[in-house]
Design a protein around this motif. Sequence first.
Motif, PDB file in Angstrom:
ATOM      1  N   LEU A 161      40.424   1.472  30.052  1.00  0.00           N
ATOM      2  CA  LEU A 161      39.662   1.967  31.204  1.00  0.00           C
ATOM      3  C   LEU A 161      40.148   3.333  31.686  1.00  0.00           C
ATOM      4  N   THR A 162      41.342   3.739  31.293  1.00  0.00           N
ATOM      5  CA  THR A 162      41.908   4.997  31.817  1.00  0.00           C
ATOM      6  C   THR A 162      42.313   5.947  30.692  1.00  0.00           C
ATOM      7  N   ARG A 163      41.534   5.971  29.643  1.00  0.00           N
ATOM      8  CA  ARG A 163      41.796   6.929  28.566  1.00  0.00           C
ATOM      9  C   ARG A 163      41.426   8.339  29.029  1.00  0.00           C
ATOM     10  N   ALA A 164      42.221   9.289  28.584  1.00  0.00           N
ATOM     11  CA  ALA A 164      41.931  10.713  28.790  1.00  0.00           C
ATOM     12  C   ALA A 164      41.803  11.094  30.259  1.00  0.00           C
ATOM     13  N   ILE A 165      42.497  10.398  31.162  1.00  0.00           N
ATOM     14  CA  ILE A 165      42.526  10.809  32.572  1.00  0.00           C
ATOM     15  C   ILE A 165      43.137  12.215  32.645  1.00  0.00           C
ATOM     16  N   GLN A 201      53.670   7.171  36.538  1.00  0.00           N
ATOM     17  CA  GLN A 201      53.558   7.392  37.980  1.00  0.00           C
ATOM     18  C   GLN A 201      52.187   7.933  38.361  1.00  0.00           C
ATOM     19  N   GLY A 202      51.534   8.642  37.425  1.00  0.00           N
ATOM     20  CA  GLY A 202      50.186   9.116  37.687  1.00  0.00           C
ATOM     21  C   GLY A 202      49.128   8.029  37.566  1.00  0.00           C
ATOM     22  N   VAL A 204      46.955  13.201  33.616  1.00  0.00           N
ATOM     23  CA  VAL A 204      48.123  12.763  32.840  1.00  0.00           C
ATOM     24  C   VAL A 204      47.983  13.077  31.354  1.00  0.00           C
ATOM     25  N   GLN A 205      47.066  13.927  31.018  1.00  0.00           N
ATOM     26  CA  GLN A 205      46.864  14.241  29.605  1.00  0.00           C
ATOM     27  C   GLN A 205      48.075  14.903  28.960  1.00  0.00           C
ATOM     28  N   ASN A 206      48.866  15.590  29.756  1.00  0.00           N
ATOM     29  CA  ASN A 206      49.994  16.350  29.204  1.00  0.00           C
ATOM     30  C   ASN A 206      51.332  15.896  29.783  1.00  0.00           C
ATOM     31  N   PRO A 253      48.867   4.183  40.555  1.00  0.00           N
ATOM     32  CA  PRO A 253      47.964   4.081  41.712  1.00  0.00           C
ATOM     33  C   PRO A 253      46.520   3.759  41.318  1.00  0.00           C
ATOM     34  N   ILE A 254      46.122   4.121  40.114  1.00  0.00           N
ATOM     35  CA  ILE A 254      44.778   3.781  39.642  1.00  0.00           C
ATOM     36  C   ILE A 254      44.726   2.319  39.239  1.00  0.00           C
ATOM     37  N   TRP A 255      45.739   1.850  38.513  1.00  0.00           N
ATOM     38  CA  TRP A 255      45.736   0.474  38.000  1.00  0.00           C
ATOM     39  C   TRP A 255      45.805  -0.573  39.114  1.00  0.00           C
TER      40      TRP A 255
END
Length: 467
Positions: free
Chosen positions: A77-81, A94-95, A84-86, A98-100
Motif C-alpha cells: 500500500l505504500t510503495r514509492a512514497i 520513521q517516515g 522516503v524514496q531516497n 505515521p502512515i501505517w
Amino acid sequence: MTSLLIHRARCIATMNDANTELQGASLLIRDGRIERIIPAGENIDELLTQVDEVIDARHHVVVPGLINTHHHMYQSLTRAIPSVQNAELFSWLQGLYPIWVGLTPEMVRVSGQVAMAELLLSGCTTSSDHLYIYPNGVRLDDSIEAAHTIGMRFTATRGSMSVGESQGGLPPDSVVEQEPAILKETQRLIERWHDASFGSMTHVAVAPCSPFSVSQDLMREAAKLARAFGARLHTHLAENDHDIAYTKEKFNCTPAQYAQDLGWVGDDVWHAHGVKLDEQGTYLFAKTHTGIAHCPCSNMRLASGILPLRKMLDAGVPIGLGVDGSASNDAAHLLNEARQAMLLARVGKALEPFGCDHGPADMTPRDALRLGTRGGAEVLGRAHELGQFKEGYCADIAMFRTDTLSMAGGAVHDPVGALLLCASNNADYTIVNGRVVVRQGQITTVDMEPLIERHNQLALQLALGVK
C-alpha cells in the motif's frame, strides 16, 4: 483425488541432490503430491486419458515452486512514497510509521492478496509474511485468510513492537503493544492456525520485530513460547550500520551475541538480512544452523550493504531468498530476486580487497535457483516436503515459457541458465499443492481487476490519513 500431468517438458530442473535436469520428461501429480517423474522415453499414451488435466509443457522450463522467506505484504500500500524514496532504513521507517498507523483489517486482507498475486505470478508458491503492526483491529488472521482465498502456501509470522520512542526504541509509542498481550495473542494464533502436518498450507511463526523495537524480555519469552508449541522464530538482525550501532549502544554487544544471549539461534530460527554479521556471527550461525532470509533488492534499495553470500554458504549458513517489504523493494518478483542475488554476489566479490580470489562462477544461475527453492525450504523448516521434485513431495511447481521474447536466443542454449540470466518473465503456470493458481499467466483464484482497483483506493486513503 485429483490428478494432473505436466507433459513432455522442454526441461525439468528437479533441484534434487544430484541437480538432475530432464528433457522431455513428465510430472504426474495426484492429490497434491508428486506421484511420478516420468522419463522422456516412457510411453504414457494411456495415462493421458486417465488424468483430470494435461498441461502441454513442450515450451516450458519447469522448476520447483519458489519460496519467499521474508516479506511485509501490507507495505504494498505504500510503495514509492515520495518522502522516503531516497532514505536509509531508520529514516525510511520513521517516515512510514505515521502512515501505517492508519492500517485497517480490509487493508491488510487486500494488500495481502495483491502481494501474494504478484508472488504467484513470479513462480513463488510458498511465502512467509512478517506483520508487526496491529492498529484499528488488525489481526494476523486477516493475512492468513487472504492466503487461503488466493491459494498460497503460507508462513504467517506474528510480529510485534513493544518499545516505543519514549523508551529508546525507534517506533512511535502509538504503534507498540503491551508484551503480555503480544504473547497471549501469539499463543492464540498458533493454537488456531498452526498446522505442522506434512503438506500443511499454514504455519505460524513467532516474530518480535527487531532489536530496536522490542525488549530483551520479550525476545526471551517469545523464544520460550515458540519452542513450547513447536513453532519457528523470526526477526530482523544486522541489517545495516545503524542497526549495528543501536545494538552496540543499547546492549553492548554485536547482533550475533544479542541473538545468542536471548536464545535466538538454532535450526528453528531464521533472521532477515544479516548483511552486517561479523566473522564470529557467521561462524555461530553456521554452527547452530541458524537461517538467513537474504533480500538483495531491499538491501540495494535502502543502501544497507551486500551480504557476503558465497562466504556464508561455504561456511554452512542456511540461506533462502526474501523480497522484503513491498515498500523497500518495491516489487515482489521472486525469480527476479534470485537473479539479483546472483548478480549482487558477483559484484560483491569484485568489490572485496584487491588480491581476493573471486569470479562470476562463485554464484551461478543454478546456485541462485537453489537459493530460491531448496534454500527457502530449509530456512522455513520444510526441506522434507518442498523445494525439489521428488516422489512424495508437495506438488508446488512453476512453469516458465521458453519461447518468449526475453528468452529468445537463451533458452535454445540453456533453458535453466536463461531463466536466471535473461529478463525475469512471469510464470505461465503456477501450481500450489496440485492446484493451478496461475494459468497462462493469469491468476485463477481471485478477480484481479477489482482487487487492484480497491487496493489503489485503499493506498490513497492510507497515505492521506482518510478514515
